[in-house]
Scaffold this active site. Structure first.
Site, mmCIF file in Angstrom:
data_model
loop_
_atom_site.group_PDB
_atom_site.id
_atom_site.type_symbol
_atom_site.label_atom_id
_atom_site.label_comp_id
_atom_site.label_asym_id
_atom_site.label_seq_id
_atom_site.Cartn_x
_atom_site.Cartn_y
_atom_site.Cartn_z
ATOM 1 N N ASP A 412 0.827 -1.204 0.000
ATOM 2 C CA ASP A 412 0.000 0.000 0.000
ATOM 3 C C ASP A 412 0.863 1.256 0.000
ATOM 4 O O ASP A 412 0.665 2.161 -0.826
ATOM 5 C CB ASP A 412 -0.908 -0.034 1.235
ATOM 6 C CG ASP A 412 -2.256 0.633 0.997
ATOM 7 O OD1 ASP A 412 -2.553 0.976 -0.153
ATOM 8 O OD2 ASP A 412 -3.004 0.791 1.973
ATOM 9 N N ASP A 413 1.806 1.336 0.926
ATOM 10 C CA ASP A 413 2.698 2.497 0.954
ATOM 11 C C ASP A 413 3.452 2.639 -0.357
ATOM 12 O O ASP A 413 3.611 3.748 -0.877
ATOM 13 C CB ASP A 413 3.702 2.352 2.102
ATOM 14 C CG ASP A 413 3.167 2.916 3.400
ATOM 15 O OD1 ASP A 413 3.344 4.111 3.644
ATOM 16 O OD2 ASP A 413 2.558 2.146 4.156
#
Length: 672
Positions: A412-413
């Protein structure tokens, strides 16, 4: 003019206004009204965006990053005090500062909740109560008596979660024999064998490995007081409970736990010692440069205890730096209270802030954006981590959530950082392009077999870990989720890979995951508003037409759940009771922004719902450019562990306002 047969000039008499004329005039007036409302809304949005931009720029660290407080619940603070009591390193000033925070979070009914406005939670209340007793609060003090009475009403300590009872067992307040078993020999199971440690999500395996050591050692420190007031019957603190039917999953794993208790009595000592050594090596190898483990508090406290039980003294560099890292999770409040963050989120906050500022129209080469990119580029991880157990041939290239967490970069990051990097015109575009290529390659390589993406691991989908009696503390596996998959799809579209087969598989996965109500479940944010606010921008970026039935269903759902005040909100209880709470709750800045981002992506800029949402954001903003948001809109484990990211209330409203004013996300600068 021509003459008529009656000698008149032929001029027509004035025509009386018709119904169609009135309708046309009303339509014109209505259009003028709509235009005026749009203009007023746009003006309000510009003012709000300008104030929010100024505030966010002022909050950047000189090194280039942003970080808001990450607020969870008082179990973090209680367990910090219990750890210090166990190790014999209590500090009176620190204890009182922690106690001040814990007291301040107690509800009027004597309980502690795990999110703002939520119901009392048994384990949190027990741990907070014990921590306050360690701080010197008397059991007959009114606030303590209310808490203990409520605990007894809920079934006492016997009804608490396993982790709470482990903490109590460390002081003899609970029997080790009455706790589920997980032997350290678990580390010897190969990765193809059910219930090996890589069947667990990364946060769970980091916690479970040290706890296998603690469970095997069964330490007991002298208790400074009794806790009889937290039992329904102190003479029978753990009344027997019937086993579930043997043919059920619960019954099967209950009997497996009984077998593990028997195994403990006959375990071969040489094998047990080897397992302990393997556990110690596993833990130490995963300690980060700053002393923490995984960048999160729970594995750190259990790792410190486990290594101490294995003979590492408190002056050993591993434990010394480990304890020092825990101090960096502390946030001091103005009143002197001390709050422990479960985690810190600088990478996540920085990429979201960068996207927000770029989408709000800050110049792509603004010095503060360039500085943010420099900081993010330096944080890219270039070595293998635990994820490589499932993907051994995949080169690294991701980003983690925290300052230090090289073992566990997350998908996600990494996706959001790539999007942020491409919003900025950096003076060294080749350096940025190289980082983006590595990140995209890593994210693509972490796709699961079903086409979706989890947060930390690929194909971490075994249903067995969640069945273990030991694992009652929340989600312990990391299957693909709609929000993470959407962010990866959006990233792939942003870098020009819309037609890549893996992108199309991700899109197909998202479309198949849509709930019948029209929303998407939010795994890492609360909840259906977050999922839907993530998916619709991704589908739009990937070229899914606004007329697509999935998009239209989502728009109708968002319009249906909008609050009367014009905002949107969703309570954490939607994870337990979808019918009652999905899309329902007090309006919040972050959740209103997610709904607006979704509607704008679906082409609804001129819709009444969007206008009302933008007006709500503008009207609830403070003069300094900030919004209040006491409600928890982030998720660690659905329902079991909720998060209030203090920067969410700033970055997401600015993103939504910027996209409303600019017509969509900012395009990647030429040459970026």
């Amino acid at each position: 003019m021509t003459a008529t047969t009656d000698g008149s000039t032929g001029a027509l008499p004035p025509r009386a206004p018709s119904a169609s004329d009135a309708t046309a005039e009303n339509m014109t007036a209505s259009a003028r009204t709509r235009t005026a409302l749009r203009d007023d809304t746009a003006d309000a949005a510009r003012r709000a965006a300008a104030r929010a931009t100024d505030h966010l720029l002022s909050a950047q660290d000189p090194a280039g990053w942003w970080k808001g407080d990450l607020e969870t619940n008082v179990t973090m603070d209680a367990e910090d005090l219990l750890l210090r009591q166990f190790l014999g390193i209590q500090d009176p000033e620190l204890t009182e500062a922690a106690a001040r925070y814990i007291r301040g979070e107690q509800g009027a009914d004597g309980t502690w909740a795990t999110f703002y406005g939520g119901p009392g939670e048994l384990s949190a209340t027990i741990e907070a109560y014990v921590a306050l007793r360690l701080a010197g609060d008397a059991p007959d003090a009114p606030h303590m008596a209310r808490a203990s009475a409520w605990v007894r009403e809920q079934g006492g300590i016997a009804a608490a979660r396993v982790f709470t009872r482990i903490w109590l067992a460390l002081f003899g307040w609970w029997k080790w024999d009455d706790l589920p078993q997980l032997p350290p020999e678990l580390l010897f199971l190969p990765k193809w064998f059910p219930l090996n440690i890589y069947d667990f999500g990364c946060w769970a395996r980091q916690t479970i490995v040290p706890l296998t050591v603690v469970s095997a050692k069964r330490p007991v420190r002298p208790a400074p007081f009794a806790l009889d007031e937290l039992h329904t019957d102190p003479r029978r603190p753990n009344p027997p409970r019937p086993l579930a039917p043997a043919v059920s999953w619960d019954g099967l794993f209950q009997r497996l736990d009984k077998a593990l208790h028997l195994y403990r009595k006959v375990a071969f000592r040489g094998l047990r010692r080897a397992a302990m050594r393997s556990a110690a090596r596993w833990i130490i190898e995963r300690q980060e440069n700053d002393g923490c483990w995984g960048g999160i508090q729970p594995p750190a406290v259990y790792s410190v205890i486990a290594l101490h039980l294995l003979g590492y003294d408190l002056d050993h560099p591993v434990l010394r730096t480990g304890l020092a890292s825990l101090d960096r999770f502390a946030v001091r409040r103005e009143d002197g209270a001390r709050m422990i963050e479960a985690c810190q989120s600088p990478v996540w906050d920085t990429c979201l802030a960068t996207i927000a500022l770029a989408d709000a129209g800050l110049p792509a080469d603004h010095p503060q954006l360039v500085k943010a990119v420099d900081w993010m580029l330096a944080e890219q991880i270039d070595r293998p981590g635990d994820w490589s157990v499932q993907r051994p041939q995949l080169p690294s290239g991701g980003w983690a959530f925290e300052f230090e967490n090289d073992n566990y970069p997350d998908i996600d990051d990494t996706a959001e950082v790539v999007i942020a990097l491409r919003r900025v015109r950096h003076p060294d575009p080749r350096r940025v392009d190289a980082a983006v290529r590595r990140a995209v390659r890593w994210n693509v390589g972490m796709q699961s077999k079903d086409g979706g993406w989890g947060a930390f691991d690929a194909d971490n989908t075994s249903p067995l870990p969640n069945r273990l009696p030991f694992c009652d503390f929340g989600e312990v596996i990391d299957p693909p989720s709609a929000d993470v998959t959407a962010h990866v799809v959006e990233m792939l579209a942003d870098v020009g890979r819309t037609h890549d087969p893996r992108t199309r598989r991700g899109i197909a996965w998202l479309l198949a995951e849509q709930d019948p109500c029209g929303a998407w479940f939010g795994r890492w944010g609360t909840n259906y508003l977050y999922g839907t606010g993530s998916v619709l921008p991704a589908l739009a970026a990937a070229g899914i037409p606004r007329s697509h039935p999935a998009v239209r269903r989502a728009v109708l759902w968002l319009e249906r759940v909008q609050n009367d005040d014009g905002g949107w909100g969703e309570d954490q209880r939607s994870y337990q009771d979808k019918e009652q709470w999905a899309g329902r709750g007090a309006s919040t800045a972050s959740q209103t922004a997610w709904a607006l981002m979704a509607l704008l992506a679906a082409g609804e800029r001129d819709a009444e719902a969007v206008r009302r949402g933008v007006r709500w954001l503008a009207s609830t903003q403070h003069e300094d450019g900030t919004w209040d948001e006491p409600y928890f809109t982030g998720t660690g484990f659905p329902w079991d562990f909720s998060i209030n990211y203090h920067l969410y209330r700033q970055v997401f409203p600015l993103t939504a306002l910027g996209r409303y004013l600019g017509g969509g996300p900012a395009a990647a600068p030429v040459g970026a």
